[in-house]
Structure formats: C-alpha cells, structure tokens
Design an enzyme around this catalytic site. Structure first.
Site, mmCIF file in Angstrom:
data_model
loop_
_atom_site.group_PDB
_atom_site.id
_atom_site.type_symbol
_atom_site.label_atom_id
_atom_site.label_comp_id
_atom_site.label_asym_id
_atom_site.label_seq_id
_atom_site.Cartn_x
_atom_site.Cartn_y
_atom_site.Cartn_z
ATOM 1 N N TYR A 85 -13.609 18.207 17.545
ATOM 2 C CA TYR A 85 -12.261 17.723 17.222
ATOM 3 C C TYR A 85 -12.224 16.991 15.894
ATOM 4 O O TYR A 85 -11.249 17.071 15.150
ATOM 5 C CB TYR A 85 -11.690 16.884 18.364
ATOM 6 C CG TYR A 85 -11.198 17.795 19.448
ATOM 7 C CD1 TYR A 85 -9.898 18.287 19.405
ATOM 8 C CD2 TYR A 85 -12.053 18.241 20.447
ATOM 9 C CE1 TYR A 85 -9.453 19.182 20.354
ATOM 10 C CE2 TYR A 85 -11.616 19.139 21.396
ATOM 11 C CZ TYR A 85 -10.308 19.608 21.358
ATOM 12 O OH TYR A 85 -9.868 20.506 22.279
ATOM 13 N N GLU B 134 0.824 -1.207 0.000
ATOM 14 C CA GLU B 134 0.000 0.000 0.000
ATOM 15 C C GLU B 134 0.862 1.263 0.000
ATOM 16 O O GLU B 134 0.347 2.365 0.149
ATOM 17 C CB GLU B 134 -0.926 -0.026 1.214
ATOM 18 C CG GLU B 134 -1.928 -1.187 1.113
ATOM 19 C CD GLU B 134 -2.824 -1.326 2.326
ATOM 20 O OE1 GLU B 134 -2.325 -1.257 3.458
ATOM 21 O OE2 GLU B 134 -4.039 -1.493 2.123
HETATM 22 ZN ZN LIG Z 1 -5.011 -1.369 3.889
#
Ligand SMILES: [Zn+2]
Length: 206
Positions: free
Chosen positions: A117, A71
């Site tokens: 937030y 990735e």
């Molecule tokens: Zn992943």
C-alpha cells in the site's frame, strides 16, 4: 463551494481527532473553481470552521477569508506542479516527523517500500533539505520535486502529500505515517522490503 468547505473541515477534524496533528500544526488544501481553499494560520485543525478557511490563488496569493497558513505557499506549489491533484495534506505527524530527523537517509527515497500500500499510494518519498518555517525558498524546490512525486518529506519537519481528491491525499498521508511507524519499529531488525521490481509495479504514475 459549501460542500468543498465541509470536506476540508471533515479532513482537518479527522487528522486532529486521530492525533495526526497537534497544536496549530498541519494544514489541508483543496483546489476549487474559485481558487485554493486552505486552512488558516495559527488555528487548530480540531476547531477550525468552514468560515475560517482562506482562499488563495495558484501562486499562493491571498484572495479572501482569514490569513492563510504560513505554509500555504507549499500547497500552491504542489498543486501547480501536479495539475491532476486537487488536494494537499501536510502534517507534523509523529512517526513521519521522526524519520525526517534521522541521519543517513536516502534523499531520493527516505522510506523503503515496506508494504504494497505504501508502494501504491506514495511510491518514492524524496527528502527536501531543512528550511525554517515559512521560508519560501522551499517553494521552488517543492514545486520542482512534486512534478514527479506525489509525496515529499521536509527535513526535520513532516510530510506534504498530494492527491486527486481529498480522500486520496488523506489515504496517502496516513499510509506514509503508518509506514514511517513500521520503519522505526523495524530499525535494527533484519527486514525484507518489497523488491525494486515489486515496488515499481505498484508505483503511482508521475
Ligand atoms: Zn509544517
């Protein structure tokens, strides 16, 4: 470089120790003067060491060290799109991954601004369509979308979050995960998210 490697390892351990990644999922990257440091393929973030880190260039090509995560191209794409970002964190964390599997999400903004937030650290959360793991067809889409968003949610997968520092990316990832948990807890209950004006006033700069 050693302090940078140590920072990546601290972030990886922290994600693993707190259950935000499991198995050999999740990856962390940090832009340095020599290239992008990224966690390696097939390795648990709980046991990865400084010597295990890969170095890639901003196109995702492998420069040094062990083979990068499959990735890693996503990290390179997001860092290309966001010159102000130095770090990217990607997880398959449970609540954000659960949200990524729901039908009928708003593809432009998958989570409502439930808290200040979330509005401040994440802002809008676009949902990118499903791609098989490592399918680099996701690369162009991630790069394009990251130009105007600090965080992306991958369909049936998990979040990818950029930050000006590793700690900023970690904070935003955790805020996203906690907001996903709130969203799931609140499903079916009458809920008052921030108004568009309240959220817009806090939204991070593109
Ligand atoms: Zn992943």
């Amino acid at each position: 470089m050693n302090e940078e490697r140590a920072a990546v390892i601290r972030a990886a351990r922290s994600l693993f120790d707190r259950g935000l990644t499991h198995g050999s999922t999740g990856n962390v990257s940090l832009r340095t003067d020599d290239g992008i440091l990224v966690t390696p393929t097939g390795s648990s973030l709980g046991t990865v060491t400084e010597d295990d880190l890969s170095l890639i260039d901003d196109r995702g090509a492998h420069l040094a060290g062990p083979r990068p995560s499959k990735e890693a191209f996503l990290h390179a794409a997001v860092l290309r799109a966001r010159p102000s970002a130095r770090a990217v964190v990607h997880t398959h964390s449970t609540h954000a991954a659960a949200v990524s599997c729901l039908r009928d999400l708003d593809h432009a903004d998958a989570l409502p601004p439930l808290t200040a937030y979330f509005a401040m650290r994440v802002g809008r959360l676009p949902l990118l369509p499903y791609h098989a793991p490592g399918d680099d067809a996701l690369e162009g889409l991630a790069e394009e979308t990251a130009r105007t968003h600090t965080a992306l949610l991958l369909r049936n997968h998990g979040p990818v979050v950029a930050g000006a520092s590793l700690s900023a990316a970690m904070d935003a990832l955790e805020e996203l995960e906690e907001t996903a948990k709130l969203f799931l807890l609140l499903r079916g209950l009458p809920t008052r998210p921030l108004t568009p004006a309240e959220a817009e006033a806090l939204r991070p700069a593109d």
